[in-house]
Design a protein around this motif. Structure first.
Motif, PDB file in Angstrom:
ATOM      1  N   CYS A 271      -6.047 -24.779 -47.306  1.00  0.00           N
ATOM      2  CA  CYS A 271      -6.511 -23.535 -47.899  1.00  0.00           C
ATOM      3  C   CYS A 271      -6.872 -22.936 -46.901  1.00  0.00           C
ATOM      4  N   GLY A 272      -6.070 -23.126 -45.885  1.00  0.00           N
ATOM      5  CA  GLY A 272      -5.616 -21.863 -44.826  1.00  0.00           C
ATOM      6  C   GLY A 272      -5.955 -22.897 -42.877  1.00  0.00           C
ATOM      7  N   VAL A 273      -6.512 -23.475 -43.463  1.00  0.00           N
ATOM      8  CA  VAL A 273      -7.656 -24.133 -42.007  1.00  0.00           C
ATOM      9  C   VAL A 273      -6.771 -24.884 -41.999  1.00  0.00           C
ATOM     10  N   VAL A 274      -6.416 -24.734 -40.155  1.00  0.00           N
ATOM     11  CA  VAL A 274      -5.518 -25.412 -39.196  1.00  0.00           C
ATOM     12  C   VAL A 274      -6.985 -26.211 -38.172  1.00  0.00           C
ATOM     13  N   SER A 275      -6.103 -27.369 -37.655  1.00  0.00           N
ATOM     14  CA  SER A 275      -7.339 -27.610 -36.743  1.00  0.00           C
ATOM     15  C   SER A 275      -6.180 -28.368 -35.819  1.00  0.00           C
ATOM     16  N   ALA A 276      -5.971 -28.426 -34.615  1.00  0.00           N
ATOM     17  CA  ALA A 276      -4.406 -28.729 -33.677  1.00  0.00           C
ATOM     18  C   ALA A 276      -5.656 -29.296 -32.393  1.00  0.00           C
ATOM     19  N   VAL A 277      -5.759 -30.307 -32.275  1.00  0.00           N
ATOM     20  CA  VAL A 277      -5.595 -30.962 -31.192  1.00  0.00           C
ATOM     21  C   VAL A 277      -4.512 -31.050 -30.453  1.00  0.00           C
ATOM     22  N   PHE A 278      -4.697 -30.561 -28.402  1.00  0.00           N
ATOM     23  CA  PHE A 278      -3.493 -30.909 -27.497  1.00  0.00           C
ATOM     24  C   PHE A 278      -4.312 -31.827 -26.613  1.00  0.00           C
ATOM     25  N   ARG A 279      -2.760 -32.690 -26.775  1.00  0.00           N
ATOM     26  CA  ARG A 279      -3.354 -34.229 -25.171  1.00  0.00           C
ATOM     27  C   ARG A 279      -2.084 -33.661 -24.347  1.00  0.00           C
ATOM     28  N   ALA A 280      -2.333 -33.763 -23.081  1.00  0.00           N
ATOM     29  CA  ALA A 280      -1.600 -34.406 -22.445  1.00  0.00           C
ATOM     30  C   ALA A 280      -1.995 -34.590 -21.011  1.00  0.00           C
ATOM     31  N   ARG A 281      -0.969 -35.466 -19.917  1.00  0.00           N
ATOM     32  CA  ARG A 281      -1.279 -36.554 -19.035  1.00  0.00           C
ATOM     33  C   ARG A 281      -1.468 -34.881 -17.445  1.00  0.00           C
ATOM     34  N   ARG A 282      -0.692 -34.165 -18.042  1.00  0.00           N
ATOM     35  CA  ARG A 282      -0.051 -33.223 -16.760  1.00  0.00           C
ATOM     36  C   ARG A 282      -1.224 -32.508 -16.775  1.00  0.00           C
ATOM     37  N   PRO A 283      -1.278 -32.082 -15.149  1.00  0.00           N
ATOM     38  CA  PRO A 283      -2.051 -31.064 -15.078  1.00  0.00           C
ATOM     39  C   PRO A 283      -1.315 -29.389 -15.587  1.00  0.00           C
ATOM     40  N   PHE A 284      -1.954 -28.301 -15.885  1.00  0.00           N
ATOM     41  CA  PHE A 284      -2.028 -27.167 -15.849  1.00  0.00           C
ATOM     42  C   PHE A 284      -1.784 -26.663 -14.246  1.00  0.00           C
ATOM     43  N   HIS A 285      -0.647 -25.762 -15.053  1.00  0.00           N
ATOM     44  CA  HIS A 285      -0.739 -24.716 -13.655  1.00  0.00           C
ATOM     45  C   HIS A 285      -1.491 -23.666 -13.783  1.00  0.00           C
ATOM     46  N   PRO A 286      -2.172 -23.246 -12.615  1.00  0.00           N
ATOM     47  CA  PRO A 286      -3.007 -22.182 -13.113  1.00  0.00           C
ATOM     48  C   PRO A 286      -3.153 -20.944 -13.277  1.00  0.00           C
ATOM     49  N   GLN A 287      -1.784 -20.487 -13.029  1.00  0.00           N
ATOM     50  CA  GLN A 287      -1.607 -19.158 -13.087  1.00  0.00           C
ATOM     51  C   GLN A 287      -0.982 -19.388 -14.703  1.00  0.00           C
ATOM     52  N   ARG A 288      -0.398 -19.802 -14.618  1.00  0.00           N
ATOM     53  CA  ARG A 288       0.795 -20.131 -16.291  1.00  0.00           C
ATOM     54  C   ARG A 288      -0.081 -20.096 -17.444  1.00  0.00           C
ATOM     55  N   LEU A 289      -1.472 -20.767 -17.084  1.00  0.00           N
ATOM     56  CA  LEU A 289      -2.967 -21.361 -18.334  1.00  0.00           C
ATOM     57  C   LEU A 289      -3.272 -20.027 -18.289  1.00  0.00           C
ATOM     58  N   HIS A 290      -3.601 -19.317 -17.196  1.00  0.00           N
ATOM     59  CA  HIS A 290      -4.607 -18.057 -17.306  1.00  0.00           C
ATOM     60  C   HIS A 290      -3.864 -16.937 -18.018  1.00  0.00           C
ATOM     61  N   ASP A 291      -2.332 -17.026 -17.767  1.00  0.00           N
ATOM     62  CA  ASP A 291      -1.578 -15.883 -18.062  1.00  0.00           C
ATOM     63  C   ASP A 291      -1.966 -15.953 -20.223  1.00  0.00           C
ATOM     64  N   VAL A 292      -1.495 -17.177 -20.614  1.00  0.00           N
ATOM     65  CA  VAL A 292      -1.747 -17.091 -21.742  1.00  0.00           C
ATOM     66  C   VAL A 292      -2.861 -17.311 -23.044  1.00  0.00           C
ATOM     67  N   LEU A 293      -4.277 -17.405 -21.755  1.00  0.00           N
ATOM     68  CA  LEU A 293      -6.265 -17.343 -22.272  1.00  0.00           C
ATOM     69  C   LEU A 293      -5.934 -16.699 -23.544  1.00  0.00           C
ATOM     70  N   GLU A 294      -5.084 -15.261 -23.731  1.00  0.00           N
ATOM     71  CA  GLU A 294      -5.369 -14.844 -24.894  1.00  0.00           C
ATOM     72  C   GLU A 294      -4.408 -15.021 -26.447  1.00  0.00           C
ATOM     73  N   GLU A 295      -3.693 -15.107 -26.345  1.00  0.00           N
ATOM     74  CA  GLU A 295      -2.385 -15.884 -26.756  1.00  0.00           C
ATOM     75  C   GLU A 295      -2.965 -16.656 -27.211  1.00  0.00           C
ATOM     76  N   VAL A 296      -3.626 -17.768 -26.534  1.00  0.00           N
ATOM     77  CA  VAL A 296      -3.501 -19.252 -27.366  1.00  0.00           C
ATOM     78  C   VAL A 296      -5.276 -19.150 -28.329  1.00  0.00           C
ATOM     79  N   ASN A 297      -5.924 -18.054 -28.022  1.00  0.00           N
ATOM     80  CA  ASN A 297      -6.795 -18.025 -28.656  1.00  0.00           C
ATOM     81  C   ASN A 297      -7.235 -16.457 -29.428  1.00  0.00           C
ATOM     82  N   ALA A 298      -5.795 -16.634 -29.794  1.00  0.00           N
ATOM     83  CA  ALA A 298      -5.978 -15.016 -30.285  1.00  0.00           C
ATOM     84  C   ALA A 298      -6.396 -15.315 -32.523  1.00  0.00           C
ATOM     85  N   GLU A 299      -5.651 -16.462 -32.428  1.00  0.00           N
ATOM     86  CA  GLU A 299      -5.995 -16.013 -34.146  1.00  0.00           C
ATOM     87  C   GLU A 299      -7.797 -16.980 -34.659  1.00  0.00           C
ATOM     88  N   VAL A 300      -7.779 -17.849 -33.411  1.00  0.00           N
ATOM     89  CA  VAL A 300      -8.529 -18.971 -33.289  1.00  0.00           C
ATOM     90  C   VAL A 300     -10.326 -18.705 -33.209  1.00  0.00           C
TER      91      VAL A 300
END
Length: 435
Positions: A271-300
């Motif tokens: 019915c259009g509802v999606v639930s996605a789990v993201f798991r990873a071992r490597r750390p995030f690069h702080p600047q690259r993560l900061h740059d996509v904060l708005e993008e990854v939550n845009a439709e969430v």
């Protein structure tokens, strides 16, 4: 319709427990919550319903009403030393429950919370606040935390960018919570969720609300009720004497660290509802993560979890998004960053979860995020987040080099110099930084 992932309580223990049961009802839409409360009263003449009206709380006054199916039992104005919801819990709600348990032995209680009170606050008060020198659980058995959701208003509530202060319904002078934050926390803490009524968009949209709730709280029992035709007996059997409450279950943000379900990976739209789990071992690069904060939550609609930044490798960073706002804060230390003699201060469940998933290089550090929304693209989301992880070359630079990376989050998640205590995995993210 109902569904329950909960295992039944031990029958012998249940049968031996003679304490009156307490059912806690919460919900941001009082009409729907009170409709459920009235239904329970209609089915059991001995049941007592306790409500507190917080309209005058900032003037240090609340109104307490106790009723049964026969009518009002008590209706009193109560003065408080401080005008806040937590003071109301300590000074009147818990003492009232204890008093009623003593004066009405054998009668069960329902506590209907004001719309801005989160059930986890009540659970914390029940666990830590004493009445007459003893916990209320000496006299009462907390049976279930039930959250009632109005199908007509759910999406509006989850999408709202208003805060309680703007709406004039804050629970204290310093209460700056967003409306959407209150709604999601009521939903996620509940062991039982009631979807009340119908969406104004019709049956398909009501079904979509049901699926959305199941994705937001896969650990809860889910019940749908048509507000126009309610079987009081059936609803009572679904909501009372269920023994669903598990006080040992941690708050939502700490569940992933302790090996509990943090969310369901359901990438195919229902019915259009999606639930996605993201798991990873490597750390995030702080600047690259900061740059996509708005993008990854845009439709969430809701995202939550924990992560680790290469530039701050000692810190478990909490992540929660609702109502258009992202908050990030500290959940304490990763175990790998602590001397082993400090591990004894950490919950057994977390140590076990870490041991089962321990990595020889990363230790217990990992990324664990859940994103829930309508028509979001889980592949694109995964690709974007994966692009924020350290590359092979960056990993090879080592931890000392990672700490020198330009970090937009610098200073946001202080661990402090104090030694680790049991609060190191506390889910309270007061002081978190909106991103």
């Amino acid at each position: 319709m109902s569904s329950s992932p909960q295992a039944p309580a031990d029958a012998a223990t249940v049968d031996a427990d003679i304490r009156p049961s307490l059912t806690v009802l919460s919900g941001f839409w009082p009409a729907a919550t009170f409709a459920v409360a009235r239904t329970l009263l209609a089915a059991d003449p001995s049941l007592l319903l306790v409500r507190h009206d917080l309209t005058g709380i900032r003037d240090g006054v609340v109104r307490r009403v106790v009723r049964s199916s026969a009518g009002i039992v008590e209706d009193e104005q109560v003065g408080l030393r401080h005008g806040c919801a937590s003071c109301t819990l300590r000074e009147d709600v818990l003492p009232t429950l204890v008093r009623l348990a003593r004066s009405h032995p054998g009668q069960d209680l329902v506590l209907m919370l004001p719309e801005v009170v989160e059930p986890e606050a009540v659970a914390a008060a029940c666990a830590h606040c004493l009445v007459d020198g003893a916990p209320i659980t000496d006299l009462l058995r907390v049976d279930s935390y039930v959250t009632v959701v109005d199908a007509e208003h759910l999406l509006d509530g989850l999408a709202s960018t208003d805060d309680l202060t703007t709406l004039g319904i804050q629970a204290a002078e310093d209460d700056h919570r967003a409306l959407a934050d209150v709604v999601v926390r009521q939903i996620e803490y509940a062991d039982t969720l009631v979807l009340w009524g119908q969406s104004r968009e019709g049956e398909f949209d009501t079904g979509r609300m049901s699926i959305l709730l199941q994705r937001m709280a896969p650990w809860a029992t889910h019940i749908r009720v048509d507000g126009d035709l309610v079987d009081a007996g059936a609803l009572t059997r679904q909501l009372r004497h269920t023994h669903r409450h598990r006080p040992e279950t941690p708050g939502v943000l700490a569940r992933g660290l302790q090996g509990y379900t943090l969310g369901a990976h359901e990438p195919e739209p229902d019915c259009g509802v999606v639930s996605a789990v993201f798991r990873a071992r490597r750390p995030f690069h702080p600047q690259r993560l900061h740059d996509v904060l708005e993008e990854v939550n845009a439709e969430v609609i809701r995202s939550r979890g924990h992560l680790w930044l290469a530039s701050q490798p000692d810190t478990v960073v909490a992540w929660e998004f609702a109502g258009g706002g992202l908050a990030m804060g500290s959940l304490g230390h990763w175990l790998v960053s602590l001397p082993e003699d400090r591990w004894e201060h950490v919950e057994d469940q977390r140590r076990l979860a870490a041991a089962l998933d321990w990595d020889p290089y990363y230790g217990d550090r990992h990324q664990h995020l859940v994103f829930i929304g309508l028509d979001i693209d889980p592949v694109d989301l995964h690709r974007t987040l994966t692009g924020c992880l350290l590359t092979d070359a960056e990993l090879a630079d080592g931890e000392e080099a990672w700490r020198t990376y330009p970090d937009p989050f610098a200073g946001c998640f202080p661990l402090g110099a104090a030694e680790l205590t049991d609060t190191d995995t506390d889910t309270d993210t007061e002081g978190t930084q909106p991103a």
